[in-house]
Scaffold this motif. Structure first.
Motif, mmCIF file in Angstrom:
data_model
loop_
_atom_site.group_PDB
_atom_site.id
_atom_site.type_symbol
_atom_site.label_atom_id
_atom_site.label_comp_id
_atom_site.label_asym_id
_atom_site.label_seq_id
_atom_site.Cartn_x
_atom_site.Cartn_y
_atom_site.Cartn_z
ATOM 1 N N CYS A 144 1.168 -1.869 -0.118
ATOM 2 C CA CYS A 144 -0.107 -0.114 0.092
ATOM 3 C C CYS A 144 0.802 1.320 -0.285
ATOM 4 N N PRO A 145 0.775 2.479 -1.160
ATOM 5 C CA PRO A 145 2.266 3.112 -0.926
ATOM 6 C C PRO A 145 1.291 3.975 0.176
ATOM 7 N N PRO A 146 2.353 4.848 0.975
ATOM 8 C CA PRO A 146 2.533 5.364 1.672
ATOM 9 C C PRO A 146 1.089 7.172 1.706
ATOM 10 N N LEU A 147 0.802 7.304 0.928
ATOM 11 C CA LEU A 147 -0.222 8.579 0.860
ATOM 12 C C LEU A 147 -1.482 7.643 0.033
ATOM 13 N N THR A 148 -1.743 6.428 -0.359
ATOM 14 C CA THR A 148 -3.353 5.544 -0.672
ATOM 15 C C THR A 148 -3.832 6.539 0.262
ATOM 16 N N GLY A 149 -5.259 7.855 -0.834
ATOM 17 C CA GLY A 149 -6.850 7.299 -0.203
ATOM 18 C C GLY A 149 -6.027 9.162 0.589
ATOM 19 N N CYS A 150 -4.905 9.763 0.149
ATOM 20 C CA CYS A 150 -4.604 11.134 0.620
ATOM 21 C C CYS A 150 -4.974 12.714 -0.544
ATOM 22 N N LYS A 164 7.583 19.656 -7.756
ATOM 23 C CA LYS A 164 8.313 18.064 -7.111
ATOM 24 C C LYS A 164 7.156 16.982 -6.086
ATOM 25 N N VAL A 165 6.336 17.983 -5.193
ATOM 26 C CA VAL A 165 5.765 17.662 -4.628
ATOM 27 C C VAL A 165 4.356 16.844 -5.534
ATOM 28 N N LYS A 166 3.660 17.542 -6.541
ATOM 29 C CA LYS A 166 2.735 17.788 -7.676
ATOM 30 C C LYS A 166 3.123 15.905 -8.656
ATOM 31 N N GLU A 167 4.568 16.047 -8.598
ATOM 32 C CA GLU A 167 5.531 15.083 -9.208
ATOM 33 C C GLU A 167 5.229 13.586 -8.498
ATOM 34 N N LEU A 168 5.887 13.487 -6.882
ATOM 35 C CA LEU A 168 5.807 13.152 -5.962
ATOM 36 C C LEU A 168 4.563 12.582 -5.521
ATOM 37 N N LYS A 170 1.611 12.057 -6.737
ATOM 38 C CA LYS A 170 0.940 10.548 -7.506
ATOM 39 C C LYS A 170 2.165 9.042 -7.417
ATOM 40 N N SER A 171 2.955 8.781 -7.405
ATOM 41 C CA SER A 171 3.286 7.964 -7.329
ATOM 42 C C SER A 171 3.682 7.499 -5.729
ATOM 43 N N ALA A 172 3.956 7.986 -5.056
ATOM 44 C CA ALA A 172 3.206 7.614 -3.499
ATOM 45 C C ALA A 172 2.027 7.044 -3.410
ATOM 46 N N GLY A 173 0.582 6.823 -4.488
ATOM 47 C CA GLY A 173 -0.291 6.820 -3.967
ATOM 48 C C GLY A 173 -1.452 7.683 -3.767
ATOM 49 N N GLY A 174 -1.643 8.924 -3.803
ATOM 50 C CA GLY A 174 -1.430 10.005 -3.142
ATOM 51 C C GLY A 174 -2.003 11.245 -4.424
ATOM 52 N N THR A 175 -3.068 11.597 -4.074
ATOM 53 C CA THR A 175 -3.780 12.877 -5.108
ATOM 54 C C THR A 175 -3.362 14.445 -5.252
ATOM 55 N N TYR A 176 -2.633 15.466 -6.031
ATOM 56 C CA TYR A 176 -2.417 16.355 -5.908
ATOM 57 C C TYR A 176 -3.480 16.784 -6.549
ATOM 58 N N THR A 177 -3.704 17.885 -5.630
ATOM 59 C CA THR A 177 -4.582 19.401 -6.298
ATOM 60 C C THR A 177 -3.612 20.909 -6.162
#
Length: 243
Positions: A144-150, A164-168, A170-177
């Motif tokens: 489970c990626p560490p930001l899944t659901g965030c 950098k935050v935006k790029e990382l 997605k690969s960590a399972g999160g969503t950037y907005t």
């Protein structure tokens, strides 16, 4: 008692035997018994393989009781066990997303946290070969990626760090907005507490954390405890943990 060994659990014969609570196992169970010396599973439920031998799983945030039931059935069919409560016997946590109390306990004891797809992949591969759920390849692919659901947004960060935050993310399972949206955003990375975003994030009980929370969550592979990275005195009423 009589043991029924069936090559397929998708037949009328299996349904009849299982419905009568007969002792039904798959050929892979017999092979595992002969190869590893593992005892045959108890006769009270069918076991197709021993892919999850030694696994004691617990679930969190799967989204529905039906999903939990489906995964529980597969774990049992593969010789594993399922517990509702997080006890000291748990070996793996299966999570739909991060942030629950169970997740925090798994992080504390550095237990593997896997996506539901881990169970499904073990079952599918087990139809083709003698598979073990604890194989490194399976664990790595379905961790489970560490930001899944965030859902994360930022304030007061320069353009380089924002990118950098935006790029990382997605690969960590999160969503950037780019927008701070009530009931959607879960975290605000704060570089400047005088911003309007920060004011509303506090008002809406959104986690307001330093960028260090983001980077250390990715580095450790576990979503870190937000309270340890709060940019200021925590709000009067902390956001409830996502159970």
């Amino acid at each position: 008692g009589c043991i029924y060994v069936l090559e397929s659990f998708d037949t009328p014969q299996y349904k009849t035997l299982a419905g009568k609570c007969r002792w039904v196992i798959g050929p892979a169970v017999v092979l595992a018994h002969l190869k590893h010396g593992w005892p045959l599973p108890a006769s009270n439920q069918p076991v197709f393989s021993m892919a999850m031998h030694g696994v004691v799983a617990c679930f969190t945030q799967l989204g529905s009781a039906e999903k939990r039931q489906q995964l529980s059935k597969l774990v049992n069919l593969m010789g594993g066990k399922v517990q509702g409560d997080f006890t000291r016997y748990i070996t793996h946590l299966i999570a739909g997303q991060v942030g629950s109390t169970k997740y925090s306990v798994a992080r504390k004891f550095a237990l593997p946290v896997l996506l539901p797809s881990w169970v499904e992949a073990c079952w599918e591969e087990g139809l083709q070969r003698a598979v073990l759920a604890t194989e490194e390849g399976l664990l790595t692919s379905h961790r489970c990626p560490p930001l899944t659901g965030c859902t994360i947004t930022v304030t007061g960060l320069d353009e380089h760090e924002r990118s950098k935050v935006k790029e990382l993310c997605k690969s960590a399972g999160g969503t950037y907005t780019g927008e701070l949206t009530k009931d959607i955003c879960t975290h605000l990375l704060v570089g400047n507490k005088s911003s309007t975003k920060y004011k509303y994030a506090r008002q809406w009980k959104i986690y307001c954390v330093t960028p260090r929370w983001f980077y250390e969550s990715i580095q450790t592979g576990y979503c870190q405890a937000e309270g340890d990275y709060d940019v200021d005195t925590p709000p009067e009423e902390e956001p409830p943990e996502r159970k």
